[in-house]
Design an enzyme around this catalytic site. Structure first.
Site, PDB file in Angstrom:
ATOM      1  N   THR A 133       8.572  -7.130  -1.152  1.00 26.12           N
ATOM      2  CA  THR A 133       8.274  -8.255  -0.261  1.00 26.12           C
ATOM      3  C   THR A 133       8.092  -9.560  -1.047  1.00 26.12           C
ATOM      4  O   THR A 133       7.731  -9.531  -2.229  1.00 26.12           O
ATOM      5  CB  THR A 133       6.965  -7.952   0.510  1.00 26.12           C
ATOM      6  OG1 THR A 133       6.504  -9.133   1.123  1.00 26.12           O
ATOM      7  CG2 THR A 133       5.856  -7.438  -0.404  1.00 26.12           C
ATOM      8  N   ASP A 134       8.280 -10.675  -0.365  1.00 28.35           N
ATOM      9  CA  ASP A 134       8.001 -11.973  -1.005  1.00 28.35           C
ATOM     10  C   ASP A 134       6.497 -12.202  -1.134  1.00 28.35           C
ATOM     11  O   ASP A 134       6.066 -13.107  -1.853  1.00 28.35           O
ATOM     12  CB  ASP A 134       8.669 -13.123  -0.240  1.00 28.35           C
ATOM     13  CG  ASP A 134       8.218 -13.266   1.211  1.00 28.35           C
ATOM     14  OD1 ASP A 134       7.414 -12.438   1.685  1.00 28.35           O
ATOM     15  OD2 ASP A 134       8.680 -14.216   1.869  1.00 28.35           O
ATOM     16  N   GLU A 135       5.699 -11.365  -0.441  1.00 24.43           N
ATOM     17  CA  GLU A 135       4.243 -11.576  -0.482  1.00 24.43           C
ATOM     18  C   GLU A 135       3.669 -11.329  -1.876  1.00 24.43           C
ATOM     19  O   GLU A 135       2.553 -11.744  -2.173  1.00 24.43           O
ATOM     20  CB  GLU A 135       3.538 -10.692   0.561  1.00 24.43           C
ATOM     21  CG  GLU A 135       4.009 -11.006   1.961  1.00 24.43           C
ATOM     22  CD  GLU A 135       3.176 -10.356   3.057  1.00 24.43           C
ATOM     23  OE1 GLU A 135       1.999 -10.065   2.826  1.00 24.43           O
ATOM     24  OE2 GLU A 135       3.736 -10.146   4.148  1.00 24.43           O
ATOM     25  N   TYR A 158      -2.328  -5.124   0.722  1.00 23.74           N
ATOM     26  CA  TYR A 158      -0.917  -4.740   0.899  1.00 23.74           C
ATOM     27  C   TYR A 158      -0.049  -5.335  -0.203  1.00 23.74           C
ATOM     28  O   TYR A 158       0.682  -4.621  -0.894  1.00 23.74           O
ATOM     29  CB  TYR A 158      -0.412  -5.206   2.279  1.00 23.74           C
ATOM     30  CG  TYR A 158       1.097  -5.231   2.383  1.00 23.74           C
ATOM     31  CD1 TYR A 158       1.837  -4.048   2.366  1.00 23.74           C
ATOM     32  CD2 TYR A 158       1.806  -6.446   2.477  1.00 23.74           C
ATOM     33  CE1 TYR A 158       3.235  -4.066   2.446  1.00 23.74           C
ATOM     34  CE2 TYR A 158       3.193  -6.463   2.557  1.00 23.74           C
ATOM     35  CZ  TYR A 158       3.900  -5.276   2.537  1.00 23.74           C
ATOM     36  OH  TYR A 158       5.285  -5.298   2.598  1.00 23.74           O
ATOM     37  N   LYS A 162       2.121  -3.561  -3.261  1.00 26.88           N
ATOM     38  CA  LYS A 162       3.569  -3.718  -3.439  1.00 26.88           C
ATOM     39  C   LYS A 162       3.862  -4.301  -4.827  1.00 26.88           C
ATOM     40  O   LYS A 162       4.828  -3.904  -5.479  1.00 26.88           O
ATOM     41  CB  LYS A 162       4.152  -4.629  -2.354  1.00 26.88           C
ATOM     42  CG  LYS A 162       4.159  -4.046  -0.953  1.00 26.88           C
ATOM     43  CD  LYS A 162       5.004  -2.791  -0.809  1.00 26.88           C
ATOM     44  CE  LYS A 162       6.488  -3.041  -0.875  1.00 26.88           C
ATOM     45  NZ  LYS A 162       7.284  -1.826  -0.578  1.00 26.88           N
TER      46      LYS A 162
END
Ligand code: NAD
Length: 347
Positions: A133-135, A158, A162
């Site tokens: 993810t870009d998060e 989260y 990741k």
């Protein structure tokens, strides 16, 4: 081409499986633990396809993975299985640590053992795609964009889990030579999206005349990617991406959350004029703790190196998405009534 997909009964995984089985014609084995987010109804369109099989399995279960690799003998592994909802990670992070970190580690180790025993040509051709993810990059200011070399700075349990799995994947490439590519994508939306996430939640609440919750002032910005565009990008990255490289995937469709909600309201006004204006249902609610202000992806590397470009812009993609939810109550009704009714999580 034999492709093993983890998490293929989830939102993005099922879009990918439908694409690979229905359009690419690959031989696909889907493995999925079928948590609350996994749903075999999302694979109904291909349930009789001869080139697809499904196995309920946990990526933390090394013995089950060993059996899968030994019998299916994948040429490509595409790893999407994860706990994926930020609000749930705030309420309880243990499953996120278990699946996203320990599960990814277990899968990497089993893949390494299998890959080590392949013949030279198969070893060379093998690919492992780690979907992230870009998060992991944290929050942006108002103008810059995430590029593949942006530093990691995750904010939520989260995104931290990741980020940890991305580092493991990178290490398994650098240390053991496993041919791994990593993709980091922005927020997906589209059909078969579990109704805990902003877009399906707002569509279904609007349809049922329930409040439309907007966190904080609604000014947080996300870069929206239509899930079927993402599925095509994942296939390209898995088959043509260079091992050891990362590819950012984004739709170049930045929107403030409050504007996303207003757009859904206007389309719902057109579809259900009797209940207009749906914007009267909007409610500003307490913000998510640690809420990142803005994510935006620079997808130049993917666009120039692999020739990918998103087909949908936000206006076309959101119109298709709303139509899909209006026409597919059979899919979402059991989830709303039995698994998640829309209550606030993660405070
Ligand atoms: P999802 O929650 O809809 O699906 C995840 C799937 O993984 C479910 O089917 C679930 O049953 C399965 N799963 C969970 N734990 C498992 C385990 N231990 N073993 C086997 N299967 C397990 O998630 P999604 O939105 O489809 O996301 C897929 C991937 O893409 C995830 O890795 C996520 O981090 C990443 N991602 C998602 C988004 C997004 O906007 N949805 C954005 C960026 C990255």
């Amino acid at each position: 081409m034999r492709i093993l997909i983890t998490g293929g009964a989830g939102f993005i995984g099922s879009a990918l499986v439908r694409y690979l089985v229905g359009q690419v014609g690959a031989d696909v084995l889907t493995i999925d633990k079928l948590t609350y987010a996994g749903n075999l109804a999302s694979l109904r369109a291909i349930e009789n396809a001869p080139n697809h099989r499904f196995l309920q399995a946990d990526i933390c279960d090394r013995a089950a993975l060993s059996e899968v690799f030994g019998t299916f003998r994948p040429e490509i592994v595409m790893h999407l299985a994860a706990e994926s909802h930020v609000d749930r990670s705030i309420s309880g992070s243990a499953e996120f640590i278990q699946t996203n970190i320990i599960g990814s580690f277990t899968l990497l180790e089993e893949t390494r053992q299998y890959w080590n025993e392949l013949e030279a040509a198969e070893k060379q051709a093998f690919r492992f795609l780690h979907v992230s993810t870009d998060e992991v990059y944290g929050s942006l200011g108002s103008t810059d964009l995430f590029i593949e070399s942006s530093p990691y700075d995750p904010s939520s349990p989260y995104s931290a889990s990741k980020a940890a799995s991305d580092h493991l994947a990178t290490a398994w490439h650098r240390t053991y030579g496993l041919p791994i590519v990593i993709s980091n994508c922005s927020n997906n939306y589209g059909p078969y999206h579990f109704p805990e996430k902003l877009i399906p939640l707002v569509i279904l609440n609007a349809l049922e005349g329930k409040p439309l919750p907007v966190y904080g002032s609604g000014a947080n910005i996300r870069d929206w990617l239509y899930v079927e565009d993402h599925a095509e990008a994942l296939y390209l990255v898995a088959t043509r991406g260079r091992p050891g490289e990362k590819y950012n995937i984004g739709g170049r469709n930045e929107r403030r959350n409050v504007d996303v909600v207003h757009r859904i309201c206007s389309l719902m006004d057109e579809a259900r004029p009797g209940a207009a204006p749906h914007s009267r249902l909007i409610r500003f609610v307490p913000d998510r703790p640690g809420h990142d202000a803005r994510y935006a992806i620079d997808a130049t590397k993917l666009e120039t190196e692999l020739g990918w470009c998103a087909r949908e812009n936000f206006d076309t993609g959101i119109a298709k998405t709303i139509s899909w939810y209006l026409e597919n109550e059979w899919w979402w009704r059991p989830l709303r009534d039995g698994i998640y009714g829309g209550e606030r999580l993660g405070l």
